[in-house]
Design a protein around this motif. Structure first.
Motif, PDB file in Angstrom:
ATOM      1  N   LEU A 164       0.682  -1.388  -0.138  1.00 57.45           N
ATOM      2  CA  LEU A 164      -0.068   0.071   0.172  1.00 57.45           C
ATOM      3  C   LEU A 164       0.360   1.381   0.008  1.00 57.45           C
ATOM      4  O   LEU A 164       0.547   2.176  -0.594  1.00 57.45           O
ATOM      5  CB  LEU A 164      -0.928   0.266   1.017  1.00 57.45           C
ATOM      6  N   ILE A 198      -6.253   6.020   3.065  1.00 56.05           N
ATOM      7  CA  ILE A 198      -6.308   4.402   2.857  1.00 56.05           C
ATOM      8  C   ILE A 198      -6.926   3.512   3.732  1.00 56.05           C
ATOM      9  O   ILE A 198      -7.538   3.111   4.713  1.00 56.05           O
ATOM     10  CB  ILE A 198      -4.764   3.197   3.549  1.00 56.05           C
ATOM     11  N   LYS A 221      -6.578   2.567  -1.638  1.00 52.54           N
ATOM     12  CA  LYS A 221      -5.460   3.873  -1.179  1.00 52.54           C
ATOM     13  C   LYS A 221      -6.170   4.823  -2.580  1.00 52.54           C
ATOM     14  O   LYS A 221      -5.810   4.712  -3.413  1.00 52.54           O
ATOM     15  CB  LYS A 221      -3.930   2.991  -1.707  1.00 52.54           C
TER      16      LYS A 221
END
Length: 388
Positions: free
Chosen positions: A95, A373, A387
């Motif tokens: 991420l 996120i 995200k």
């Protein structure tokens, strides 16, 4: 070689419940929560936030692209793991877009996990001085509605970059630690809520502190007068004060006043978030560093980490020149100021919202979650992250 905390960041969900109102709803005197255990607000994690997203959001606010290239080790401390096999850190690694040539693991020992991560990071950097290590402490504390532990719940994460020649705090050489197999707090794999023997856990927390404090003094030859502040793991903010009071007689009145005053400053963030398990000690440190503007470079800060079950450790750090320039005070101030209060009934509804455990597909509405996120759903037994 000097090794320590180069960066530190924090994230907590955008929702909270007022502890005064929770006390009234539970037919309890509000002072039992606000004074007795020292809590004002309790962070509430919506279903779109889990330990992975909390950690990722905490790190997102402090990492530069250069950091992401330098980081070659991600250590995720948690006792709220989402998978018995795959590390929560692997999700965060992806991420955040961190250098793929990196190790990533998850550490577990109750609230001690992030401290174990820091000690592992120190060894890695000693062998690889150009490296940077991302250490995460992320948890959602759950005991259940109308339980004895309900008032010590919370949600949040702390992210730290550990490196050589750190800008915020150099971690000193000596460290004292202790392990004992006890059952003061535990959560079997079949339960999404923790079990705790509260009185026994409080006793062990203080006993462990006493033992590692004496061991640390013997190793380091330092005394109470050598500390500007001592930060504690805070399952609730009154807990650390109970431990601190056991050693105050070792110092002068000036020492006592200084340590108690700095302790109160160190609890302010925790007081308004609640228990975040592996991140609690480091949220206390962050509160001290960001809210005490008179804390001078060169000051020594003690750190007491305790993870039920149990492992305890006492270690220390020295604040670096211009350390305040490398904190993210405005970002964290905005994070607190932008939160939304929920009613007790809304909190109870949010608490009961859980993810399916039968393989069902679920799509979540992330439009109401302001976090960068989020958890967007589950498909084929896989958590899906976004995200924005």
């Amino acid at each position: 070689m000097n090794i320590g905390i180069d960066k530190i960041g924090f994230y907590t969900p955008h929702l909270y419940v007022d502890m005064n109102k929770l006390a009234v709803a539970r037919d309890i005197e509000p002072e039992k929560f606000t004074i007795g255990i020292g809590q004002e607000k309790m962070a509430i994690a919506p279903i779109t936030q889990d330990p992975v997203t909390l950690a990722a959001n905490a790190a997102l606010g402090i990492l530069t692209e250069a950091d992401k290239e330098k980081i070659d080790f991600v250590i995720f401390g948690t006792e709220s793991g989402i998978d018995n096999s795959k590390s929560a850190g692997v999700y965060v690694h992806n991420l955040l877009g961190i250098n793929p040539h990196a190790r990533t693991v998850e550490m577990k020992q109750a609230c001690y996990g992030a401290t174990a991560g820091i000690q592992l990071a120190k060894g890695h950097i000693a062998l690889n001085p150009e490296s940077k290590v991302l250490v995460l402490g992320s948890d959602i504390a759950r005991y259940g509605l109308n339980t004895a532990g309900e008032s010590t719940q919370g949600a949040g994460a702390v992210a730290m970059v550990i490196s050589a020649n750190p800008k915020i705090m150099v971690l000193e050489e000596h460290s004292a630690y202790l392990t004992n197999d006890i059952m003061d707090f535990w959560r079997p794999v079949y339960s999404d809520k923790a079990f705790v023997d509260g009185k026994f856990s409080n006793e062990q927390y203080i006993l462990f502190f006493s033992k590692v404090w004496e061991q640390y003094k013997a190793k380091s030859s330092l005394e109470l007068k050598d500390f500007e502040a001592i930060c504690y793991h805070l399952p609730y903010t009154k807990m650390g004060l109970k431990a601190l009071r056991t050693i105050l007689d070792e110092g002068t009145e000036v020492d006592k006043e200084r340590l108690v005053a700095n302790y109160q400053v160190s609890t302010q963030y925790n007081r308004n978030v609640g228990n975040i398990y592996t991140g609690s000690l480091y949220l206390s440190l962050l509160s001290l560093l960001e809210l005490n503007e008179d804390l001078e470079a060169g000051s020594r800060v003690g750190l007491y980490s305790y993870g039920s079950g149990a492992v305890g450790e006492f270690f220390t750090g020295i604040l670096q020149p211009d350390y305040r320039e490398h904190l993210h005070v405005n970002h964290h101030t905005h994070l607190f100021e932008s939160r939304t209060e929920v009613t007790v009934s809304e909190y109870e509804k949010l608490f009961e919202e859980t993810l399916p455990v039968d393989g069902s597909t679920l799509e979540l509405d992330i439009t109401k979650d302001p976090a960068a996120i989020c958890l967007s759903g589950i498909e084929d037994n896989k958590r899906l992250y976004v995200k924005k």
